[in-house]
Design a protein around this motif. Structure first.
Motif, PDB file in Angstrom:
ATOM      1  N   LYS A  23     -23.305  -1.448  -7.294  1.00 21.76           N
ATOM      2  CA  LYS A  23     -22.723  -1.089  -5.991  1.00 21.76           C
ATOM      3  C   LYS A  23     -21.425  -0.332  -6.241  1.00 21.76           C
ATOM      4  O   LYS A  23     -20.522  -0.836  -6.898  1.00 21.76           O
ATOM      5  N   LEU A  24     -21.334   0.888  -5.730  1.00 23.03           N
ATOM      6  CA  LEU A  24     -20.192   1.753  -5.990  1.00 23.03           C
ATOM      7  C   LEU A  24     -19.061   1.499  -4.999  1.00 23.03           C
ATOM      8  O   LEU A  24     -19.288   1.413  -3.795  1.00 23.03           O
ATOM      9  N   PHE A  25     -17.827   1.394  -5.540  1.00 19.82           N
ATOM     10  CA  PHE A  25     -16.631   1.193  -4.733  1.00 19.82           C
ATOM     11  C   PHE A  25     -15.600   2.254  -5.076  1.00 19.82           C
ATOM     12  O   PHE A  25     -15.450   2.632  -6.243  1.00 19.82           O
ATOM     13  N   GLY A  26     -14.875   2.700  -4.072  1.00 22.70           N
ATOM     14  CA  GLY A  26     -13.674   3.491  -4.288  1.00 22.70           C
ATOM     15  C   GLY A  26     -12.526   2.508  -4.316  1.00 22.70           C
ATOM     16  O   GLY A  26     -12.387   1.678  -3.419  1.00 22.70           O
ATOM     17  N   VAL A  27     -11.706   2.563  -5.370  1.00 28.80           N
ATOM     18  CA  VAL A  27     -10.635   1.580  -5.548  1.00 28.80           C
ATOM     19  C   VAL A  27      -9.291   2.289  -5.599  1.00 28.80           C
ATOM     20  O   VAL A  27      -9.116   3.258  -6.325  1.00 28.80           O
ATOM     21  N   LEU A  28      -8.343   1.786  -4.821  1.00 35.18           N
ATOM     22  CA  LEU A  28      -6.976   2.284  -4.798  1.00 35.18           C
ATOM     23  C   LEU A  28      -6.075   1.139  -5.234  1.00 35.18           C
ATOM     24  O   LEU A  28      -6.063   0.087  -4.593  1.00 35.18           O
ATOM     25  N   ARG A  29      -5.360   1.332  -6.357  1.00 37.17           N
ATOM     26  CA  ARG A  29      -4.540   0.254  -6.929  1.00 37.17           C
ATOM     27  C   ARG A  29      -3.114   0.699  -7.179  1.00 37.17           C
ATOM     28  O   ARG A  29      -2.842   1.874  -7.383  1.00 37.17           O
ATOM     29  N   THR A  30      -2.243  -0.297  -7.253  1.00 39.48           N
ATOM     30  CA  THR A  30      -0.869  -0.055  -7.678  1.00 39.48           C
ATOM     31  C   THR A  30      -0.817  -0.159  -9.208  1.00 39.48           C
ATOM     32  O   THR A  30      -1.767  -0.642  -9.818  1.00 39.48           O
ATOM     33  N   PRO A  31       0.281   0.273  -9.850  1.00 39.54           N
ATOM     34  CA  PRO A  31       0.355   0.217 -11.310  1.00 39.54           C
ATOM     35  C   PRO A  31       0.216  -1.191 -11.893  1.00 39.54           C
ATOM     36  O   PRO A  31      -0.264  -1.352 -13.003  1.00 39.54           O
ATOM     37  N   SER A  32       0.636  -2.205 -11.170  1.00 37.53           N
ATOM     38  CA  SER A  32       0.469  -3.584 -11.632  1.00 37.53           C
ATOM     39  C   SER A  32       0.316  -4.498 -10.424  1.00 37.53           C
ATOM     40  O   SER A  32       0.605  -4.103  -9.298  1.00 37.53           O
ATOM     41  N   ASN A  33      -0.139  -5.730 -10.668  1.00 40.52           N
ATOM     42  CA  ASN A  33      -0.332  -6.656  -9.553  1.00 40.52           C
ATOM     43  C   ASN A  33       0.981  -7.068  -8.911  1.00 40.52           C
ATOM     44  O   ASN A  33       0.995  -7.531  -7.775  1.00 40.52           O
ATOM     45  N   SER A  34       2.100  -6.927  -9.625  1.00 42.52           N
ATOM     46  CA  SER A  34       3.391  -7.281  -9.045  1.00 42.52           C
ATOM     47  C   SER A  34       3.887  -6.201  -8.078  1.00 42.52           C
ATOM     48  O   SER A  34       4.672  -6.487  -7.188  1.00 42.52           O
ATOM     49  N   ASN A  35       3.426  -4.961  -8.251  1.00 41.05           N
ATOM     50  CA  ASN A  35       3.759  -3.897  -7.304  1.00 41.05           C
ATOM     51  C   ASN A  35       2.840  -4.029  -6.104  1.00 41.05           C
ATOM     52  O   ASN A  35       1.642  -4.170  -6.255  1.00 41.05           O
ATOM     53  N   ARG A  36       3.423  -3.945  -4.929  1.00 43.21           N
ATOM     54  CA  ARG A  36       2.622  -4.087  -3.716  1.00 43.21           C
ATOM     55  C   ARG A  36       2.991  -3.014  -2.719  1.00 43.21           C
ATOM     56  O   ARG A  36       4.119  -2.538  -2.704  1.00 43.21           O
TER      57      ARG A  36
END
Length: 168
Positions: free
Chosen positions: A111-124
């Protein structure tokens, strides 16, 4: 004879100014004066920034393949967010906010997803970024959204967003 030599001499003199095989013009075309070529100088009339086509850049990157025992779409989206790219080799870096964001594609159990993330989990970032990503999915990924946007984080801020994609 003078009638033939004089125009030939003029043509040869003028053609010596430029390579005769270089047909690339720099002049203007038409009435509105738009340049025929693009410029690499910022501020010029024909300037085009180098990174203007995010879907094309994303298409050049490999899709991250992940296998999971999760079967629910919400849980698969969480796995996609966890495995989304955070480097130049796996994601396209988007700028425009205080926190840089990375856009990648992740396939979880096919199942294909487009993912948008920050540089680390601490960045929000604010959750409004996720709603913008959901409404502009086609513009960012070149694929249609096949569902809602899922997020990873608290009620006010998140470190990542995923949306199922329909690229067929």
């Amino acid at each position: 004879m003078k009638k033939i030599i004089l125009p030939a001499l003029a043509a040869l003199t003028l053609s010596a100014c430029e390579d005769p095989f270089n047909r690339q013009g720099v002049g203007f075309t038409g009435i509105d004066g738009e340049p025929r070529t693009i410029s690499e100088v910022a501020g010029a009339a024909a300037f085009i920034p180098p990174a203007t086509n995010v879907p094309a850049e994303l298409a050049e990157l490999p899709t991250i393949q992940v296998t999971s025992d999760k079967a629910e779409l919400e849980k698969m989206a969480g796995v996609a967010i966890d495995n989304g790219g955070r480097s130049d080799t796996t994601a396209v870096q988007l700028s425009g906010s205080a926190t840089p964001l990375f856009l990648s594609t992740v396939a979880v159990n096919g199942k294909l997803f487009g993912v948008l993330r920050t540089p680390s989990n601490s960045n929000r970032v604010d959750n409004s970024v996720g709603s913008i990503f959901g409404s502009e999915t086609e513009r960012f990924t070149g694929c249609l959204s096949a569902g809602q946007v899922y997020r990873k984080g608290s009620s006010g801020k998140s470190s990542g967003f995923a949306v199922p994609l329909n690229c067929s």
